[in-house]
Design a protein around this motif. Structure first.
Motif, PDB file in Angstrom:
ATOM      1  N   SER A 180       0.821  -1.207   0.000  1.00  0.00           N
ATOM      2  CA  SER A 180       0.000   0.000   0.000  1.00  0.00           C
ATOM      3  C   SER A 180       0.858   1.261   0.000  1.00  0.00           C
ATOM      4  CB  SER A 180      -0.909  -0.001   1.232  1.00  0.00           C
ATOM      5  OG  SER A 180      -1.520   1.254   1.412  1.00  0.00           O
ATOM      6  N   GLN A 181       0.605   2.153  -0.965  1.00  0.00           N
ATOM      7  CA  GLN A 181       1.281   3.447  -0.973  1.00  0.00           C
ATOM      8  C   GLN A 181       0.870   4.285   0.226  1.00  0.00           C
ATOM      9  OE1 GLN A 181       0.628   5.420  -4.718  1.00  0.00           O
ATOM     10  NE2 GLN A 181       1.600   3.799  -5.920  1.00  0.00           N
ATOM     11  N   ARG A 182      -0.339   4.096   0.694  1.00  0.00           N
ATOM     12  CA  ARG A 182      -0.819   4.868   1.844  1.00  0.00           C
ATOM     13  C   ARG A 182      -0.023   4.513   3.091  1.00  0.00           C
ATOM     14  NH1 ARG A 182      -4.464   8.080   3.996  1.00  0.00           N
ATOM     15  NH2 ARG A 182      -5.402   7.584   6.013  1.00  0.00           N
ATOM     16  N   VAL A 183       0.370   3.262   3.242  1.00  0.00           N
ATOM     17  CA  VAL A 183       1.198   2.877   4.388  1.00  0.00           C
ATOM     18  C   VAL A 183       2.492   3.681   4.380  1.00  0.00           C
ATOM     19  CG1 VAL A 183       2.601   1.010   5.359  1.00  0.00           C
ATOM     20  CG2 VAL A 183       0.249   0.571   4.682  1.00  0.00           C
ATOM     21  N   SER A 184       3.104   3.816   3.215  1.00  0.00           N
ATOM     22  CA  SER A 184       4.342   4.588   3.105  1.00  0.00           C
ATOM     23  C   SER A 184       4.125   6.029   3.539  1.00  0.00           C
ATOM     24  CB  SER A 184       4.861   4.545   1.663  1.00  0.00           C
ATOM     25  OG  SER A 184       5.166   3.229   1.281  1.00  0.00           O
ATOM     26  N   THR A 185       2.990   6.581   3.142  1.00  0.00           N
ATOM     27  CA  THR A 185       2.678   7.965   3.501  1.00  0.00           C
ATOM     28  C   THR A 185       2.482   8.111   5.009  1.00  0.00           C
ATOM     29  OG1 THR A 185       1.606   8.297   1.362  1.00  0.00           O
ATOM     30  CG2 THR A 185       1.080   9.871   3.106  1.00  0.00           C
ATOM     31  N   VAL A 186       1.710   7.206   5.608  1.00  0.00           N
ATOM     32  CA  VAL A 186       1.431   7.247   7.043  1.00  0.00           C
ATOM     33  C   VAL A 186       2.721   7.136   7.851  1.00  0.00           C
ATOM     34  CG1 VAL A 186       0.388   5.936   8.945  1.00  0.00           C
ATOM     35  CG2 VAL A 186      -0.933   6.415   6.879  1.00  0.00           C
ATOM     36  N   LEU A 187       3.654   6.290   7.390  1.00  0.00           N
ATOM     37  CA  LEU A 187       4.899   6.077   8.122  1.00  0.00           C
ATOM     38  C   LEU A 187       5.904   7.200   7.903  1.00  0.00           C
ATOM     39  CD1 LEU A 187       3.633   3.285   8.510  1.00  0.00           C
ATOM     40  CD2 LEU A 187       5.856   2.274   8.017  1.00  0.00           C
ATOM     41  N   GLY A 188       5.537   8.166   7.052  1.00  0.00           N
ATOM     42  CA  GLY A 188       6.424   9.294   6.808  1.00  0.00           C
ATOM     43  C   GLY A 188       7.596   8.945   5.922  1.00  0.00           C
ATOM     44  N   SER A 189       7.427   7.961   5.085  1.00  0.00           N
ATOM     45  CA  SER A 189       8.514   7.540   4.213  1.00  0.00           C
ATOM     46  C   SER A 189       8.618   8.475   3.023  1.00  0.00           C
ATOM     47  CB  SER A 189       8.256   6.110   3.721  1.00  0.00           C
ATOM     48  OG  SER A 189       9.206   5.752   2.755  1.00  0.00           O
ATOM     49  N   ARG A 190       9.809   9.069   2.865  1.00  0.00           N
ATOM     50  CA  ARG A 190      10.047   9.918   1.702  1.00  0.00           C
ATOM     51  C   ARG A 190      10.792   9.166   0.606  1.00  0.00           C
ATOM     52  NH1 ARG A 190      11.775  15.790   4.263  1.00  0.00           N
ATOM     53  NH2 ARG A 190       9.927  16.060   5.587  1.00  0.00           N
TER      54      ARG A 190
END
Length: 768
Positions: free
Chosen positions: A311-321
Motif C-alpha cells: 500500500s502506498q498509503r502505508v508509506s505515507t502514514v509512516l512518513g517515508s520519503r
C-alpha cells in the motif's frame, strides 16, 4: 482455498493461454467456418478486458471468499471456452484433417457443419453472455471491495523470517544495490530514524528483496543492531514492540504492559544505530504508528526503518520519503528462477526442447517470482511431455474414497490426465475409452479394481498407464498392443485368448522404466513368449516376470517360456517369481548384460541348479528365496572364467529347506561382497571358504540348525558384524573361550548370538 495471489496469478496465466488459443484458432481454423469470425473477435475483446482487471495491482488484496468465487467462475467459463476449441481440434483430427489432404475450404466447411454448424455459434454466444455478466460483476465488486479493503483489511498472511536462500533469487541485483544506497545515505527526512519503504504487488518479491538487503555484509558493518519483525495484517503494537525487544536483547519479556515494555526498549536502543525491518506492513492508522515509533527516537543518527508493503498509503502514514517500487521480473529471469527450482531434482535435465517449452511457461508467470516458484515446484516432478500440459486438462480424483466414475466422464473430451489412485473404484466406465485425448491414466492402489475398459485400445494418445494392482484383474483389455505410444506400463496381465496374449507387447518399444508381466502360465510356448519381443524394449530398466500358479507337471513349458522372455542387454533389475523350471535359460548368465545390477528370484520350487550369475559383470545384489529342490551350490554358480561376481556387494539365500552344501568360493570370487545372509536353511551343513571374501563386513546365519561350524580357514579379517540366530550347534562352537570356533570370531567388532551381544576382543569388551 488457495491465496488470492496464487489464484489471480494462475487465472492470469490461464487467461493468456486461452487468449492465445482463441487468436490462433481465429487465424488458422475458424476462418474456415462461416459466421463465427465476428463472434470470436467479440469474445477476444471481452477476455482482454477481464485480463486487465485480473492484472490490476490491487486484485491480490481482495478478501478470499468473494473474489475467490468469481475467480473460480472465471476459470469455469474459460475452461468451457478452451474446451470448445479443443473439441473442434479433436474432431478435425478424427476426420484426419490436415493442410495437405483437406485443403478445400468447402470440404472442411461441409465436414464440420455436419456436426457443428448449428452448435458452434450458439455456444460462442452463450460464452459471450456469461463473460459479459461476469465482467460487469467483477468491475462493480472490484471497486467496492477495494474501498472496503482500505478501511479494514482481514487477510491470513504467513509470517516471514530474515533468512533467505540466495541461490533461488534472480534479477534483483540492481534493486538490492538501490536499497543499500538508500540505507547508507546520510539524507535526513525530519525524523529519527528515517523510514524507507519497498512497495509492490503481492508475490513480486518485496520480502525477498528485504531479506537480501538485511543479510548483506555492508549492512552488518554499518548498523549496531539489525532487527526483523513480521507484521502482517493482524497489527498489534504490544506484540510488535515485544518482538523488537526480545529480538534485540535475546531475552523473553514476561510483562504484558506496553508502557513498561516501551521504556525497557527505549533504554536498549539509546544511542544505538539500528536497522529495523517491518515486513508486510498493512496498518494505515497514523495513531498506531505514532505509538509504535516512540521508543525509536532515542536511536543514533543514521538509524533506518525498512518497511515492505503493498500500500502506498502505508508509506505515507509512516512518513517515508523514499519509496522503492519493485518491478516485475523479465520473462528470462522468471525462466531462470524456474530452472533453478527444477534442477533441485538431480535426475532432471533440461534439453533444448524443454528450454523452449519452459520459456513459454515462464511468460505465463507475468513476472511474479511467487508464480515462477510455484510453477518450478510443479515442473520439478513432471516429465518433459507433461511440461506441455501445464494447466491444460487435468482431473485428479486420487484418495477421494470414491466408488465409481460416472459414464458422463466421456464428455471431458479433451481430458489429458486422469488419476483415480487410492480409491475404492471397482471398474472404470466403458466411456473412458472415448477420452481420445487422454495421455495419462493412474490406477495405483485401487485394490478393488476388477477390470479395465474393453476398448482401451482406442486411447491412441495414451502414454502412461500406471497400474500396480494385478491379482484381481484376469487379463488386459483386447488389443492393447495398438497403444504403441505407451511409455509407462507398470503391469501387463497376460490372458489366454487372442488379443489378450503376451504378443500384444510386441510393438510397444517405447516402454521405459519398469514393467511387471504376470500370469505367465497363460503363455503356451517359446514362440508365444518370443513374440513379446522383450529384447527390443531398450528403454526398460526393470523387468518382473511372474507366474500366478505353480504347476509341477509343466517343467518344460516353464523353461521354454522363460527362454523366450530374454530382455534387452541394458536392463538394470530383474525379478523372477514362481518359476517352475528345473534350470534357468542360458541368457540369464550372459555377460552381455552389462548394466544388470540386481537379480531377485523367488519361489522357484523346482529349481535344482543355480544359473552362472558370476559371469554378470556389474551385478551388485542377489536375493534368492524358496528354492525347495536345490540341494547344493557349487562352482557353476560362479561361472567359468576370470573374476566371478566382480561387483557383487550383497548376497541372500532364504528358505531353502533342502540346501546342504555350498562350495566353490576361491580366489577372485566375490571380491567386493560386503553383506552375506543365509536364512531358513534347516539342512544346511557346510559353508564355503569364506576367508577369500576380503571385503565382507556383515554375515548373518539365521535358523540353520544343522550348520556345525565355520570353515576351517576361518572368517575374513574384514568382518565387522556377525549375527547367529537359532543355530544351536554353531552357537556351542562359538561359546566364549570354550567353543572350538571362538578363535575364529573373537576379533569381530560386533557379535550377536540369539539376540545377545557377545563380548569380544574386537569390541574391547573382552580381555584375557
Amino acid at each position: 482455498m488457495e491465496s488470492i495471489v496464487l489464484q489471480s496469478g494462475l487465472t492470469a496465466a490461464f487467461l493468456e493461454v486461452v487468449l492465445d488459443k482463441f487468436t490462433n484458432f481465429a487465424q488458422k481454423r475458424f476462418g474456415l467456418i462461416l459466421g463465427v469470425d465476428e463472434k470470436l473477435k467479440n469474445l477476444e475483446r471481452t477476455i482482454v478486458k477481464i485480463q486487465a482487471l485480473v492484472d490490476d495491482s490491487e486484485i491480490d488484496q481482495l478478501s478470499n471468499n468473494a473474489s475467490g468465487l468469481w475467480l473460480l467462475d472465471l476459470k469455469s467459463v474459460l475452461n468451457d471456452a478452451e474446451y470448445l476449441l479443443d473439441e473442434i481440434a479433436l474432431e478435425l483430427e478424427r476426420w484426419n484433417y490436415d493442410d495437405g489432404r483437406l485443403s478445400s475450404t468447402n470440404h472442411v466447411r461441409h465436414m464440420v457443419s455436419s456436426s457443428f454448424q448449428f452448435s458452434i455459434p450458439s455456444q460462442i454466444q452463450e460464452m459471450q453472455r456469461k463473460l459479459n455478466a461476469l465482467l460487469g460483476e467483477m468491475q462493480s465488486y472490484f471497486m467496492m471491495d477495494v474501498l472496503k479493503l482500505r478501511r479494514a483489511k482481514v487477510l491470513n498472511i504467513k509470517h516471514s523470517t530474515s533468512l533467505v536462500d540466495e541461490s533461488f533469487t534472480v534479477g534483483r541485483d540492481k534493486d538490492k544495490e538501490e536499497i543499500l544506497r538508500l540505507l547508507s545515505s546520510g539524507l535526513v527526512d525530519g525524523q529519527t530514524p528515517s523510514v524507507i519503504s519497498i512497495e509492490g504487488i503481492g508475490g513480486i518479491g518485496k520480502t525477498t528483496l528485504a531479506q537480501l538487503v538485511y543479510n548483506d555484509d555492508e549492512i552488518a558493518r554499518n548498523f549496531d543492531l539489525r532487527i526483523w519483525v513480521s507484521v502482517s495484517v493482524q497489527y498489534d503494537v504490544l506484540r510488535i514492540t515485544k518482538s523488537i525487544f526480545e529480538y534485540v536483547t535475546k531475552k523473553i519479556m514476561h510483562f504484558s504492559d506496553l508502557n513498561h515494555i516501551q521504556i525497557e526498549l527505549q533504554k536498549t536502543l539509546l544511542g544505538k544505530r539500528f536497522l529495523l525491518v517491518l515486513d508486510n506492513m498493512w496498518n494505515e492508522s497514523p495513531s498506531d504508528w505514532d505509538i509504535l515509533r516512540l521508543p525509536f527516537k532515542v536511536a543514533a543518527m543514521g538509524s533506518k526503518i525498512l518497511v515492505t508493503t503493498r500500500s502506498q498509503r502505508v508509506s505515507t502514514v509512516l512518513g517515508s520519503r523514499f519509496a522503492y517500487h519493485v518491478q516485475i521480473l523479465s520473462d528470462e529471469d522468471c525462466w531462470e528462477l524456474i530452472k533453478k527450482i527444477v534442477l533441485k531434482n538431480k535426475s532432471m535435465q533440461i534439453n533444448q526442447k524443454l528450454e523452449i517449452i519452459g520459456s513459454k511457461i515462464a511468460k505465463k508467470c507475468k513476472g511474479l517470482p511467487l508464480a515462477a516458484k510455484m510453477v518450478g515446484n510443479v515442473l520439478c516432478f513432471k516429465s518433459g511431455e507433461q511440461w506441455e500440459d501445464i494447466r491444460l486438462r487435468v482431473l485428479n480424483l486420487s484418495s477421494t474414497g470414491m466408488y465409481e466414475l460416472p459414464d458422463s466422464i466421456e464428455k471431458l473430451k479433451v481430458l489429458r490426465y486422469l488419476n483415480v489412485s487410492c480409491t475404492r473404484i471397482k471398474k472404470l466406465p466403458e466411456s473412458v475409452a472415448n477420452l481420445y485425448a487422454l495421455e495419462t491414466l493412474k490406477l495405483n492402489n485401487c485394490f478393488r479394481l476388477l477390470r479395465l475398459p474393453k476398448y482401451m485400445k482406442n486411447l491412441s494418445k495414451l502414454r502412461h498407464l500406471e497400474l500396480d494392482v494385478k491379482r484381481q484383474i484376469s487379463c488386459m483389455p483386447f488389443g492393447l498392443g495398438k497403444l504403441t505410444n505407451l511409455q509407462r506400463l507398470q503391469a501387463f496381465i497376460v490372458g489366454k485368448n487372442e488379443g489378450h496374449r503376451i504378443e500384444e507387447l510386441q510393438n510397444m518399444n517405447k516402454l521405459c522404466g519398469s514393467i511387471s508381466i504376470t500370469n505367465l502360465e497363460n503363455v503356451a510356448n517359446y514362440g508365444e513368449a518370443k513374440a513379446a519381443m522383450l529384447d527390443n524394449k531398450k528403454y526398460l530398466d526393470k523387468l518382473e516376470l511372474e507366474w500366478y500358479t505353480h504347476e509341477t507337471n509343466r517343467v518344460q513349458r516353464y523353461e521354454e517360456v522363460l527362454g523366450g522372455l530374454q530382455p534387452h542387454f541394458g536392463l538394470r533389475e530383474l525379478q523372477i517369481k514362481n518359476y517352475g523350471g528345473i534350470m534357468f535359460p542360458s541368457w540369464l548368465s550372459d555377460a552381455s548384460f552389462c548394466k544388470l545390477e540386481t537379480i531377485d528370484i523367488q519361489n522357484s520350487l523346482n529349481c535344482r541348479i543355480l544359473p552362472a550369475l558370476g559371469q554378470l559383470p556389474i551385478l551388485k545384489s542377489i536375493y534368492i528365496e524358496k528354492m525347495h529342490d536345490l540341494e547344493s551350490i557349487d562352482s557353476h554358480f560362479c561361472g567359468l572364467h576370470g573374476v566371478s561376481f566382480p561387483c557383487l556387494e550383497s548376497l541372500t539365500f532364504q528358505d531353502m529347506p533342502n540346501l546342504q552344501i555350498w562350495s566353490g568360493i576361491g580366489y577372485n570370487v566375490m571380491p567386493q561382497l560386503r553383506r552375506l545372509t543365509v536364512i531358513d536353511c534347516p539342512e544346511f551343513r557346510t559353508l564355503p571358504s569364506l576367508h577369500w571374501l576380503a571385503s565382507l563386513k556383515f554375515l548373518e546365519i539365521n535358523r540353520c540348525p544343522m550348520l556345525q561350524s565355520f570353515p576351517d580357514e576361518g572368517l575374513p579379517t574384514s568382518l565387522e558384524n556377525l549375527i547367529i540366530m537359532e543355530c544351536d550347534l554353531l552357537k556351542l562352537r562359538c561359546a566364549v573361550e570354550e567353543g572350538e570356533d571362538w578363535s575364529k570370531i573373537k576379533f569381530i567388532q560386533s557379535v550377536e548370538i540369539d539376540g545377545e551381544k557377545v563380548p569380544t576382543e574386537g569390541n574391547g569388551s573382552y580381555t584375557i
